[in-house]
Scaffold this motif. Structure first.
Motif, PDB file in Angstrom:
ATOM      1  N   ILE A 249     -85.083  16.873 -23.631  1.00  0.00           N
ATOM      2  CA  ILE A 249     -85.359  15.937 -21.617  1.00  0.00           C
ATOM      3  C   ILE A 249     -85.502  17.101 -21.146  1.00  0.00           C
ATOM      4  O   ILE A 249     -85.538  17.428 -18.975  1.00  0.00           O
ATOM      5  CB  ILE A 249     -83.972  15.300 -21.689  1.00  0.00           C
ATOM      6  CG1 ILE A 249     -83.590  14.536 -23.078  1.00  0.00           C
ATOM      7  CG2 ILE A 249     -83.095  15.104 -20.732  1.00  0.00           C
ATOM      8  CD1 ILE A 249     -84.313  13.268 -21.583  1.00  0.00           C
ATOM      9  N   PRO A 253     -89.471  16.260 -19.727  1.00  0.00           N
ATOM     10  CA  PRO A 253     -88.915  15.185 -19.738  1.00  0.00           C
ATOM     11  C   PRO A 253     -90.248  13.678 -19.170  1.00  0.00           C
ATOM     12  O   PRO A 253     -91.134  14.798 -19.491  1.00  0.00           O
ATOM     13  CB  PRO A 253     -88.022  15.175 -18.457  1.00  0.00           C
ATOM     14  CG  PRO A 253     -88.219  15.875 -18.491  1.00  0.00           C
ATOM     15  CD  PRO A 253     -88.973  17.086 -18.705  1.00  0.00           C
ATOM     16  N   THR A 258     -86.199  11.100 -14.474  1.00  0.00           N
ATOM     17  CA  THR A 258     -85.011  12.122 -15.090  1.00  0.00           C
ATOM     18  C   THR A 258     -85.603  13.617 -14.274  1.00  0.00           C
ATOM     19  O   THR A 258     -85.323  14.708 -13.982  1.00  0.00           O
ATOM     20  CB  THR A 258     -86.234  12.662 -16.996  1.00  0.00           C
ATOM     21  OG1 THR A 258     -85.398  11.211 -17.210  1.00  0.00           O
ATOM     22  CG2 THR A 258     -85.072  13.694 -16.928  1.00  0.00           C
TER      23      THR A 258
END
Lengths: 268, 215
Positions: A249, A253, A258
């Motif tokens: 993440i 991502p 995000t």
């Protein structure tokens, strides 16, 4: 990548039920929908952090897990057992709900210590009244947890005599005394100055390292989230837009949203 | 008219009996007011809308009708319904109920200033509603309401003088009797006033302690 993450977890824990599982959960206040068809399963011992813009529904997830709120739709299962409905499909009796609630503990943004009780009494209130533990035994155990958060010398202080960081460490100890299997941490550093936030996060790191408690965290401390979490779940407008290991993440991502969110919180 | 110390000492024992009655009635009705007010505030909070309406009616009744009317009702009318109680019991009950109504408002005010987070914390710690009330809410309500409650008890103490109207020998009643028996009113009423004033002192002391503690 997300799929492969899930299949490894699934392979490792194929038999064990999830510590907590949200199935198609919807939460609405009047016409305002906070959560929409949420599906989320957290495995025992897993450390999961929910991130996302404010108002995206993260805190509501924790409040539902703690039965502070009831969802408008869907089911929430704790270790395979519904927190909302009995075997007969009827509403779960209060007694069963209380029994299941014991498996969860929660720490709040505003600490929520009882202001009229000393630190030690804050810690032993629930064990001595609700768990039938003898006062001296409860106090003995409480002292262990105060030691763990580094505040044993404050046992006779009142919350108002402590700094915010100290109060929050006490609140963590108060939750841990009850030995929850799932610990819910709701923006526990948001009300603290940065230098006080550090001491609280250190305590959580210790907890994450030294116990096998399942952690469900809502935070805006991205560095901390990255370091402590097995998995990051990104929320936006009541839905999960992406999830994966913290490595993925934060470095790569897959969703633009995000990326935009991380940019906005990391650059401010 | 000159001040007569001999007369003062002659009536003093009788007035002190009045002081004793005044104290007893204050303690009795204050106990009803403080405990009843607390129970009313809790009941109002946890009850249904219908229950709340009943409580509201009771509060309105006891706060809206003058104490003298309630005393006469209890003393002269209740016997006609077959219920004859000693005057002192009626007096304690009326003052207790009237001030329970006032005190419940104070407790309610204390209750709504308790942060909602403490309820969340109680649930998260698995406290039963009983334990939450007993160990968290009630102590905080009492703590927050105390200065105002002391003020109400002080008022109640002064209102005990009304009980003279139904023949309870409170301090002012004893002074009145001493006065008309001798046709001298200067000393009885002056001494009674001074004694009432002196009896305020413990309350004022308590109040000043609370003010330094919570101000």
């Amino acid at each position: 990548m997300e799929a492969s993450y899930h299949s490894t977890v699934a392979a490792a824990k194929i038999q064990a039920p999830s510590a907590i599982e949200f199935r198609n959960v919807t939460m609405a206040y009047g016409t305002h929908t906070v959560l929409k068809d949420l599906d989320l399963a957290v495995q025992p011992g897993e450390k999961v952090t929910l991130i996302g813009p404010s108002g995206s529904g993260k805190t509501t997830v924790l409040r539902l897990a703690m039965t502070l709120e009831k969802p408008t739709g869907g089911d929430i299962r704790l270790f395979g057992e519904s927190m909302l409905y009995g075997q007969d499909g009827q509403r779960l009796p209060a007694r069963d709900e209380a029994r299941m609630r014991r498996r969860c503990g929660m720490v709040f943004q505003q600490y929520n210590l009882f202001p009229h009780l000393t630190v030690l009494d804050n810690l032993i209130l629930a064990p001595s009244t609700m768990r039938g533990e003898a006062k001296d035994k409860a106090a003995h155990r409480a002292m262990e947890y105060l030691r763990m958060v580094g505040l044993e010398e404050k046992k006779d202080s009142y919350p108002s005599q402590l700094s915010g960081g100290q109060q929050q460490r006490i609140a963590i100890a108060r939750a841990l005394v009850l030995r929850p299997e799932i610990l819910l941490l709701d923006e526990i550093t948001s009300a603290l100055d940065p230098e006080l936030a550090g001491e609280v996060l250190d305590v959580v790191r210790d907890v994450a390292r030294e116990t096998n408690v399942t952690l469900l965290i809502v935070t805006h401390e991205m560095r901390f989230a990255r370091e402590v979490s097995d998995r990051i779940v990104v929320f936006e407008a009541g839905r999960i837009i992406e999830q994966g290991t913290s490595e993925k993440i934060f470095t790569n991502p897959s969703s633009d949203r995000t990326r935009a969110f991380l940019q906005s919180v990391l650059n401010h | 008219m000159t001040w007569d110390w001999n007369f003062v000492f002659q009536i003093l024992p009788d007035l002190l009996v009045g002081v004793w009655y005044t104290i007893l009635i204050t303690i009795g009705s204050a106990a009803i007011a403080l405990i009843g007010g607390l129970l009313l505030a809790i009941f109002e909070n946890v009850s249904t809308r219908a229950g709340r309406l009943v409580v509201r009616f009771f509060l309105g009744l006891f706060k809206g009708v003058p104490i003298l009317v309630l005393l006469y009702f209890g003393y002269y009318l209740l016997p006609q319904f077959g219920l004859t109680l000693p005057a002192m019991a009626i007096g304690i009950a009326v003052l207790g109920l009237v001030y329970a109504a006032f005190c419940s408002e104070v407790y309610r005010g204390g209750l709504i200033t308790i942060p909602a987070g403490l309820r969340d914390a109680s649930v998260a710690l698995g406290l039963s509603p009983y334990v939450m009330w007993r160990r968290v809410y009630v102590p905080l309500m009492i703590q927050r309401a105390s200065p105002a409650l002391i003020n109400y008890v002080l008022t109640l103490f002064r209102q005990t003088s009304f009980l003279f109207a139904i023949g309870v020998p409170v301090l002012i009643g004893k002074a009145q009797v001493a006065g008309y028996q001798s046709f001298r009113y200067l000393e009885p009423f002056t001494v009674a006033g001074a004694l009432y004033l002196a009896l305020n002192i413990p309350f004022l002391f308590l109040l000043s302690r609370f003010k330094t503690k919570y101000a």
